[in-house]
Structure formats: C-alpha cells, structure tokens
Design a protein around this motif. Sequence first.
Motif, short mmCIF file in Angstrom:
data_model
loop_
_atom_site.label_atom_id
_atom_site.label_comp_id
_atom_site.label_asym_id
_atom_site.label_seq_id
_atom_site.Cartn_x
_atom_site.Cartn_y
_atom_site.Cartn_z
N ASN A 227 14.29 17.81 -2.42
CA ASN A 227 13.60 18.96 -3.00
C ASN A 227 12.09 18.84 -3.02
OD1 ASN A 227 15.62 21.00 -4.20
ND2 ASN A 227 16.45 19.03 -4.85
N TYR A 228 11.58 17.63 -2.82
CA TYR A 228 10.13 17.43 -2.92
C TYR A 228 9.64 16.73 -1.66
CZ TYR A 228 5.60 16.36 -5.01
OH TYR A 228 4.25 16.30 -5.27
N PRO A 229 8.59 17.27 -1.02
CA PRO A 229 8.07 16.64 0.20
C PRO A 229 7.68 15.20 -0.05
CG PRO A 229 7.08 18.80 -0.14
CD PRO A 229 7.83 18.47 -1.41
N TYR A 230 7.83 14.37 0.95
CA TYR A 230 7.50 12.95 0.80
C TYR A 230 6.03 12.81 0.44
CZ TYR A 230 7.10 7.97 1.76
OH TYR A 230 6.89 6.63 1.63
N GLN B 273 0.85 -1.19 0.00
CA GLN B 273 0.00 0.00 0.00
C GLN B 273 0.88 1.24 0.00
OE1 GLN B 273 -2.98 -0.15 3.24
NE2 GLN B 273 -2.44 -2.30 3.51
N TRP B 274 0.34 2.36 -0.54
CA TRP B 274 1.03 3.63 -0.44
C TRP B 274 1.04 4.05 1.02
CZ3 TRP B 274 3.57 5.49 -4.51
CH2 TRP B 274 3.11 5.23 -5.81
N SER B 275 2.11 4.69 1.45
CA SER B 275 2.13 5.27 2.79
C SER B 275 1.19 6.47 2.81
CB SER B 275 3.55 5.72 3.17
OG SER B 275 4.41 4.62 3.28
N LYS C 255 2.72 13.21 3.62
CA LYS C 255 2.06 14.46 3.98
C LYS C 255 0.54 14.38 3.80
CE LYS C 255 6.00 16.41 4.78
NZ LYS C 255 6.44 16.68 6.17
N ASN C 256 0.06 13.35 3.12
CA ASN C 256 -1.39 13.26 2.92
C ASN C 256 -1.81 11.80 2.86
OD1 ASN C 256 -0.73 12.46 0.15
ND2 ASN C 256 -0.36 14.65 -0.21
N ASN D 259 0.76 11.00 -8.90
CA ASN D 259 1.10 12.39 -9.17
C ASN D 259 2.43 12.76 -8.53
OD1 ASN D 259 0.45 15.13 -10.14
ND2 ASN D 259 0.24 15.62 -7.98
N ASP D 260 2.63 12.33 -7.29
CA ASP D 260 3.90 12.60 -6.61
C ASP D 260 5.05 11.91 -7.34
OD1 ASP D 260 2.96 14.17 -4.49
OD2 ASP D 260 2.36 12.41 -3.35
N SER D 261 4.83 10.69 -7.78
CA SER D 261 5.87 9.93 -8.49
C SER D 261 6.25 10.63 -9.80
CB SER D 261 5.39 8.50 -8.77
OG SER D 261 5.20 7.80 -7.57
N ALA D 262 5.27 11.20 -10.48
CA ALA D 262 5.53 11.91 -11.74
C ALA D 262 6.39 13.16 -11.48
CB ALA D 262 4.22 12.30 -12.40
N LYS D 263 6.08 13.87 -10.41
CA LYS D 263 6.86 15.06 -10.07
C LYS D 263 8.28 14.69 -9.64
CE LYS D 263 2.86 17.91 -8.85
NZ LYS D 263 2.13 18.63 -7.78
N LYS D 264 8.38 13.62 -8.88
CA LYS D 264 9.70 13.18 -8.44
C LYS D 264 10.55 12.72 -9.62
CE LYS D 264 8.71 11.81 -3.69
NZ LYS D 264 8.71 10.71 -2.72
N LEU D 265 9.90 12.12 -10.63
CA LEU D 265 10.64 11.67 -11.81
C LEU D 265 11.34 12.84 -12.50
CD1 LEU D 265 11.41 9.44 -13.84
CD2 LEU D 265 9.31 10.00 -15.09
N SER D 266 10.69 14.01 -12.51
CA SER D 266 11.31 15.17 -13.16
C SER D 266 12.61 15.55 -12.46
CB SER D 266 10.35 16.36 -13.17
OG SER D 266 10.07 16.81 -11.85
#
Length: 211
Positions: free
Chosen positions: A161-164, A86-88, A210-211, A169-176
């Motif tokens: 640089n990116y909050p956990y 599961q996602w945290s 964070k969410n 969507n988070d994974s896509a931003k982290k990929l950048s």
Amino acid sequence: KTDVIRGILNSEKNIEMRIKRLGDFVLSLILLILSFPILLITILIIYLQDSGPIFYSQIRTGKNGDILKITKLRTMKVNAEKKGPQWSKKNDPRITQFGYLLRKLRIDELPQLISVLKGEMSLIGPRPERPIIEKELIKKIPNYHLRYSIRPGISSWAQVNYPYGASINDSAKKLSYDLFYIKNFSIFLDILIFFKTIKLVFNAKGAIAKN
C-alpha cells in the motif's frame, strides 16, 4: 491497554493464527519447489557477473524483539556497505544492474522462504528491520515496538500500500499500516495481501527507493 494490543492478544489466541502458520508452511514449500529453476538460473547469473557471494545475510529484529538472521540473493556490489549500513536511495550506485531486476521482481526475497518454513518468519507480516537502524526509529516513532508482537513477514500490508521509501518519515507511515494489520489480522486480509503482492511482482514494482 490500547486497541492494538487487545487486537494482538485476541489474534494470538485465535484459531486463525494456527491456520496462518499452517498456510505459511504449505505455501512456502510449494513456492520453493516452483521457484527452484528460477533460483538456479539467478544464482548462476549472480556468480558470473562478478564472482562474488551469491547470498547476502543480515541481522534483523523478529518477533518479541528477538534477533533474526535473514538471507537474500545478493543485489548489491561486493563490499557495498563497507562504510556501514545506509538507507537505500533512488538510483543507488551500490545495486548491480541485475540486482535492480531482482528487486523489482522480488526474486531476491525467495531465500527467506526457508525462514518461514523454520517458523522464524511468516509470508505476511511487518517487514523486519535492522537493529542498528531501528535504534533511531524507536526513539523518534511512538509505538514502534508494537510491530514486534507478531512474526515479521516477507510481504506486508505496508509494502503493498505504500511506495518503497527509506527514511524515518517513511518508516512512521509504514508503521501505521503495520499496526492496522496487527489489529485487524484475518486470513482474508492475508489472502488479500498475498494477491496484491503477486500483482506487484508482475508489474515489476519491487523494493526500489523512490527518492
């Protein structure tokens, strides 16, 4: 070929990659020696809290898509994932009270230094993900596979640089951030990430959703 691919190929041939590997080995050895007392105390507390396993192993994806087994200090309750991966999430009930502290200080990551010594991981590089979760990420995030071009790391440009987060969507931003790191790799960038990681540890900003 894309600029990212060209950056990867150039970095592979660059002497900086050899310096990076040497630095990984030396620093990991030093960190293991210095953190040994902390590891012993942590191991004792984990055992006393519920008499469960001390370590927790997971299958992750490594360089070139190879399977990698990473080991962490256990931060979750026994059988926390009996219903599957599961996602945290924020205030995750699966994480023990002591586990939250370990994650904030990133102490749970220390056993991965062994993987760095073995050459399976680097101190700095894209964080390895679980193959079962990546099946969905690969389908929905363009160029996700490019992060396999170098060794995964204990810390990364994305982490500092990116909050956990724990979502597609988070994974896509982290990929950048990961692709930026791969394209612009340098020893200076690794040093910058290393010190930013230390700052996060002292500020207790570890892997808590964070969410």
